[in-house]
Design an enzyme around this catalytic site. Sequence first.
Site, mmCIF file in Angstrom:
data_model
loop_
_atom_site.group_PDB
_atom_site.id
_atom_site.type_symbol
_atom_site.label_atom_id
_atom_site.label_comp_id
_atom_site.label_asym_id
_atom_site.label_seq_id
_atom_site.Cartn_x
_atom_site.Cartn_y
_atom_site.Cartn_z
ATOM 1 N N THR A 97 1.002 -4.242 4.396
ATOM 2 C CA THR A 97 0.707 -4.559 5.795
ATOM 3 C C THR A 97 0.082 -5.934 6.005
ATOM 4 O OG1 THR A 97 -1.447 -3.446 5.625
ATOM 5 C CG2 THR A 97 0.429 -2.122 6.395
ATOM 6 N N ASP A 98 -0.507 -6.535 4.966
ATOM 7 C CA ASP A 98 -1.231 -7.798 5.156
ATOM 8 C C ASP A 98 -0.342 -8.897 5.719
ATOM 9 O OD1 ASP A 98 -3.463 -6.560 4.207
ATOM 10 O OD2 ASP A 98 -3.671 -7.758 2.393
ATOM 11 N N THR A 142 0.812 -1.210 0.000
ATOM 12 C CA THR A 142 0.000 0.000 0.000
ATOM 13 C C THR A 142 0.847 1.262 0.000
ATOM 14 O OG1 THR A 142 -1.750 -1.162 1.195
ATOM 15 C CG2 THR A 142 -1.841 1.228 1.228
ATOM 16 N N TYR A 183 -7.593 1.142 -4.556
ATOM 17 C CA TYR A 183 -6.267 1.442 -5.089
ATOM 18 C C TYR A 183 -5.628 0.149 -5.575
ATOM 19 C CZ TYR A 183 -4.325 -0.554 -0.823
ATOM 20 O OH TYR A 183 -4.004 -1.408 0.200
ATOM 21 N N LYS A 192 -0.857 -7.620 12.788
ATOM 22 C CA LYS A 192 -1.823 -6.654 12.287
ATOM 23 C C LYS A 192 -3.132 -6.854 13.032
ATOM 24 C CE LYS A 192 -3.790 -4.729 8.049
ATOM 25 N NZ LYS A 192 -3.808 -4.728 6.568
ATOM 26 N N GLU A 210 -4.415 -29.154 29.172
ATOM 27 C CA GLU A 210 -5.690 -29.771 28.794
ATOM 28 C C GLU A 210 -5.508 -30.889 27.774
ATOM 29 O OE1 GLU A 210 -9.063 -26.881 28.272
ATOM 30 O OE2 GLU A 210 -7.415 -25.445 28.335
#
Length: 352
Positions: A117-118, A38, A51, A190, A309
Site C-alpha cells: 500500500t505504501d 503486506t 511482519y 493513501k 499568486e
Amino acid sequence: MKKLILVALVSFVALQMEAQVKTTKTSPRIIILATGGTIAGSGESATKAAYTAGKVPIDDLLNAVPEIHNYGKITGEQTASIGSQDMNIATWLVLSNRINQIFKENLADAIVITHGTDTMESTAYFLKLTVMYNKPVVIVGAMRPSTAMSQDGNRNLLDAVMVAADPKTQGKGVIVAMDEKVFDARDVTKGSSTNLETFVSRNFGPIGLIYDGKVSYYYQSLKNPTKKFDVTKLTSLPQVEIVYGYADASPISVSCLMNSNVKGIVYDGMGNGNFNEPVGKELAIAAKKGIQVVRTNRTGSGRTTLENEVDDKTLGFIVADDLNAQKARILLMLSLTETTDRSKIQQNFFEY
C-alpha cells in the site's frame, strides 16, 4: 425402466457438461501479477503489527481464497517479492511491459496486481499512463499481513478479482480496489498509515462501491487520455526529485539538486504551491538552467493554479493542477521522455 433412467442420467450429465463448457468459454481469463507487499506479508504473531512484506508466494495467496475461481479462469505470476517502499522504476517498467504483452497477445481479459500500500497510488498512476490497452487492471493490497488474526487481504483479493471479472469494469483501465471501494488510479492516495480504510480520493471520492459480491459504479474520471507514454524500449526514466515546502525553508535542497544534474524538480509547496523568497529565487535559477520545475501543494486536496499568486510564466514554472507531488513526479518523468518544451509539459498536466 432402468433403460429410461440410464438415458435420463446420460442426458443430465451431457447437459451439465455442455453448461460447464459454455461457462468455461465465457468466463473471463484473469492473470494475477504478484509484487509482494503486506498482502503477501508474514509475521511471527497473529496479534502483533510486526511482519515482513512479500514473503507469501502467489500460489499460496490463490490457495487461501478458492472462491476467486468462481469468477473466471485465474492464473498467477510472481513479478516481484518486495515491500512497496522498495518499489522502483525498473519494476514499474517490467509490470507495464508485461501487462501490454498480455493484452497484445490476448492472454487475458483482465489483470489483477497484488501490491503493497505504501506506493500503490504511484504504481497505479504510472500504469494508467503507460498501459496501452483499456482493459481492466485492478490493483489490490492489504493493511494487515496474511498471518494476522483479522487480516484483510483475502477479502480484498476476492473483491479485486470480482471487480476485474465484472463486465461493467471494461473500459475503465487501471483502478484500485480496496476496502469495498473502487478508485480511479489518478485520484487515489493513501490517507492513513495504519487504518484499514486507508485509501481515499480527497477531491472526488471513489468511483464505485463493492458489496455482497457486486460492484456499482457512480462516475468515471474524464482524465483518461487516449494517448499513452510508450516505455517499451526504456530501461530508465529521467531523474526528477521532490522538494518539500515549509515555513522558513532553506534553499539548500534546491541548490544541491541543481548541482546533481536532475532533469526536473517537483516543489511541494505551502497553500497553493507557494514558497518563501529564498526558495523561489533558487527554483527560478533552476528553471533558467533548463530544469523543469513543477509546483504542487502539500495540503492533500485542491488544485495548484497557474498564474495566480505566482508569476509562473516569468519564472518558468509548471503547475500540477490537482496531482499530488508523487504523481506529478511520475508525469514529469514520463513527459521528459518525449519533450523538454515547457508549454507541452504544462499541457500534459492539464490533460493527464
